[in-house]
Design a protein around this motif. Structure first.
Motif, PDB file in Angstrom:
ATOM      1  N   ASP A 525       0.805  -1.220   0.000  1.00 10.49           N
ATOM      2  CA  ASP A 525       0.000   0.000   0.000  1.00 10.49           C
ATOM      3  C   ASP A 525       0.842   1.276   0.000  1.00 10.49           C
ATOM      4  O   ASP A 525       0.293   2.379  -0.058  1.00 10.49           O
ATOM      5  N   SER A 527       2.986   4.249  -1.362  1.00 12.38           N
ATOM      6  CA  SER A 527       3.050   4.959  -2.643  1.00 12.38           C
ATOM      7  C   SER A 527       4.458   5.466  -2.903  1.00 12.38           C
ATOM      8  O   SER A 527       5.061   6.126  -2.042  1.00 12.38           O
ATOM      9  N   LYS A 537       1.820   2.169  -6.627  1.00 18.45           N
ATOM     10  CA  LYS A 537       1.838   1.440  -5.370  1.00 18.45           C
ATOM     11  C   LYS A 537       3.029   0.478  -5.377  1.00 18.45           C
ATOM     12  O   LYS A 537       3.419  -0.043  -6.430  1.00 18.45           O
ATOM     13  N   SER A 539       3.039  -2.414  -4.466  1.00 20.18           N
ATOM     14  CA  SER A 539       2.589  -3.729  -4.929  1.00 20.18           C
ATOM     15  C   SER A 539       2.741  -3.865  -6.437  1.00 20.18           C
ATOM     16  O   SER A 539       2.888  -4.977  -6.957  1.00 20.18           O
TER      17      SER A 539
END
Length: 705
Positions: A525, A527, A537, A539
């Motif tokens: 999560d 940034s 993100k 991810s």
């Protein structure tokens, strides 16, 4: 008989057949055998004594043993025809060698044959030289006796003439110095130094005395106030040679146990010495003048006089003009002045004290650095805000960091640490970090010339095993723990992770960091930015199909060690791609800083990301702080990789450094994910402490398999 090579200094053009031929061909300087025999004396010492006593600039090469390169005393010949000193060749054979040392021919007979002809030749040649030396010595001794006798009776200009002649003999012949002492010449010459002696006589007398070995009695006679006063007068008004001789002679007297400080506690002496130090046209007087100042500043009254004659600012001003040896003496004198309040005050009031001493740190020698640090400590302690601020602006903090991590004396490291803390008191933490020029310091280390790097590599020992700042001061605690303080405020659960261990079967070193199982979800999560400036993100960096990703968090984009690691990643990327592993690099700084690295290194921009606020670094708990950056033992690895760092930094620019200077204290780490599941995590303990990429790839490949 051995085969002899021509002697360049004068004489062989073939084989030496016998002694007569050698003499005729000039090896013994001409003449015939009869002359050589006549040269010998009945009480002539043995050959070994003559060789030891004669200091000849050149000896015929035929007399030299090829093994020891010394003149032979007992020459013997091998079956190959080569001649050696008996003891040397027997030792060679005793070691099991069965070859000739010169030709490397195999010996068909290990017997040695005395070379009597060569022995006679060597003995005759050295005998002749020895007799000539003895004759010259007797002539010199006789002349010394005559001159010393004449000095006892001489008057007026006769004294000057006799002293001048004696000085010439003493300077030309070593034996003359001993003869002057033995004949009572020291007393005769010393008696000429009176309050009524002209400088013409005094300068010649001092020139002789300074070249003699003086015993305690002779020095005591010269320490009479009237004689020292005359030497001080000549030091001010004589020629440059006379001034130097006076400084050296007084320096020898000062070393005596019975010397009284009152003899050198005079304005005239200090003024004369400072004139020598400041003389820019005749620099040969600087060293003896500083050597004498170094000897006499142990006395408090001398130090007080130096302040009163304003010698302190004068000495400070000449520091940039001095060579290494003179610098050590000058800094010693200035450091000695720091033992008195008036001396420290004079140093503080000299406008060039701080600039000139800061400039000398880590530039000359460890001794000079120690004196400079001590001087700066004394001055900054007297006027902390005023002097510390000026010193920091001139780069003191960055230089002290280099001193602390060098292989210098522990006492110097400790004093440097104390001075660094003293300088930090008048700055906010962030401001002081920026004043340290940390990134510039690392850049300097990485782009030195090869010779400088080799010197640095040899001089740097393992770095401090503990961080510098371990006290409870606000400075040390806030710097070292800043990101963790933010992390505790934002998500305290992350600060107490549950253990996730790397598999031991992977065949790599155990990771130094343990994380909770859902760290990948939490990290996803966060940034950050692509190098082109698009927000993403974390991810999105990971393989979306549960594939394997290797994520390397660099230090800031202006770190040369980061450039080195990025270079290694670029070169290893084809191997990661072939193994089906996604390779990602993240650095501290804004996207424009990332683009500088990507463009100048170069580095594939699609694999490079920017984390200007260090959010991912905080979540992963990566190390941060001054101690971690410079003083952790793991940082010593960079000193074994200077060649790689210098190569990576060929296109380096300091412009890649983040505007937020506190970011330069951030350390990196290396992580392997399968999807969002963390399989391997390792924090860098210090600057340049990244793992081997081969080990990381090995982890990835075994995971894929």
């Amino acid at each position: 008989m051995p085969m002899f090579q021509p002697f360049k200094g004068g004489g062989f053009d073939g084989h030496v057949i016998d002694l007569h031929t050698a003499v005729k061909d000039g090896v013994l300087g001409g003449g015939d055998v009869g002359e050589v025999k006549t040269a010998a004396v009945e009480n002539e010492p043995d050959l070994k004594t003559m060789i030891t006593n004669l200091e000849l600039p050149e000896t015929p090469s035929v007399f030299i043993c090829p093994i020891s390169l010394d003149p032979m005393q007992d020459p013997v010949t091998l079956c190959t025809g080569q001649t050696y000193e008996r003891s040397n060749i027997l030792k060679w054979l005793s070691l099991g060698h069965r070859t000739c040392p010169t030709t490397m021919q195999e010996l068909w007979d290990d017997a040695v044959t005395p070379n009597k002809t060569l022995h006679q030749l060597i003995h005759a040649w050295f005998s002749q030289k020895y007799v000539m030396m003895k004759k010259r010595s007797e002539d010199v001794q006789g002349r010394v006796i005559e001159i010393v006798g004449a000095l006892r009776k001489a008057k007026g200009k006769e004294k000057v003439h006799a002293l001048s002649e004696l000085k010439g003999v003493v300077m030309a012949h070593e034996i003359a110095k001993k003869s002057v002492v033995e004949e009572g010449g020291v007393f005769v010459i010393s008696s000429l130094l009176t309050p009524f002696t002209s400088h013409a006589v005094g300068s010649e007398a001092v020139a002789i005395l300074v070249n003699l070995e003086l015993d305690a009695v002779s020095k005591a006679g010269l320490m009479q106030p009237a004689r020292v006063s005359l030497m001080v007068d000549m030091l001010n008004d004589g020629s440059i040679e006379t001034k130097i001789n006076c400084a050296r002679l007084i320096g020898r007297l000062v070393e005596e146990r019975g010397f009284r400080a009152e003899l050198v506690s005079s304005h005239s002496l200090l003024v004369g010495l400072m004139r020598l130090v400041k003389d820019r046209r005749r620099r040969n007087g600087v060293s003896p003048a500083l050597a004498l100042l170094k000897s006499i500043t142990v006395h408090k009254q001398v130090r007080s006089l130096m302040v009163s004659v304003e010698a302190v600012p004068q000495l400070v001003d000449v520091l940039p003009c001095l060579g290494p040896e003179c610098l050590e003496s000058a800094l010693y004198v200035l450091d000695s002045l720091c033992s008195d309040n008036e001396g420290v005050t004079a140093l503080k009031e000299s406008v060039n004290t701080i600039p000139n001493t800061v400039r000398l740190l880590m530039r000359v020698s460890e001794t000079c650095t120690a004196y400079a640090v001590s001087i700066l400590w004394s001055v900054c302690r007297l006027a902390s805000r005023e002097c510390s601020s000026l010193a920091v602006e001139l780069g003191l903090a960055a230089k002290l960091l280099l001193v602390i991590q060098s292989g210098c004396d522990p006492a110097l490291k400790q004093r440097s640490a104390e001075l660094l803390k003293l300088c930090s008191l008048h700055y906010s933490d962030t401001m002081f970090i920026s004043k340290c020029f940390l990134s510039e310091t690392m850049a300097i280390l990485s782009v030195r010339t090869p010779s400088s790097i080799q010197l640095l590599r040899s001089s740097v020992s393992p770095i401090f095993s503990k961080p510098l700042f371990q006290s409870s001061s606000s400075f040390s605690s806030s710097i070292v723990s800043a990101p963790f303080a933010r992390l505790l405020k934002s998500n305290s659960s992350i600060s107490r992770p549950r253990v996730v261990l790397a598999r031991a079967s992977m065949g790599v070193a155990e990771p130094v960091t343990d994380y909770r199982e859902d760290i990948g979800e939490i990290l996803g999560d966060v940034s950050i930015f692509t190098a082109s400036g698009q927000p993403v993100k974390f991810s999105d960096l990971l393989d979306q199909n549960d594939g394997v990703s290797a994520v390397v968090l660099l230090r800031h984009f202006g770190c040369v060690c980061g450039w080195e690691l990025a270079t290694a990643l670029r070169e290893a990327k084809p191997r990661f791609d072939a193994a089906g592993v996604k390779l990602v690099a993240v650095g501290v700084g804004t996207p424009d800083k990332a683009r500088i690295l990507a463009t100048r290194l170069p580095f594939p921009m699609e694999c490079l990301y920017a984390d200007p606020e260090r959010k991912a670094y905080d979540v992963l708990g990566l190390y941060y702080g001054l101690g971690r950056t410079f003083f952790n033992p793991a940082s010593k690895k960079i000193f074994s990789r200077f060649d790689e760092i210098r190569e990576a930094a060929k296109n380096y620019t300091i412009k890649a450094t983040p505007e937020d200077r506190s970011s330069v204290l951030q350390q990196g780490g290396t992580f392997v994910f399968k999807g969002k599941k963390l399989l391997y995590g390792r924090k860098d303990e210090g600057t340049g402490d990244h793992p081997s990429l081969d080990d990381v790839l090995n982890v990835c490949c075994q995971t894929v398999a």
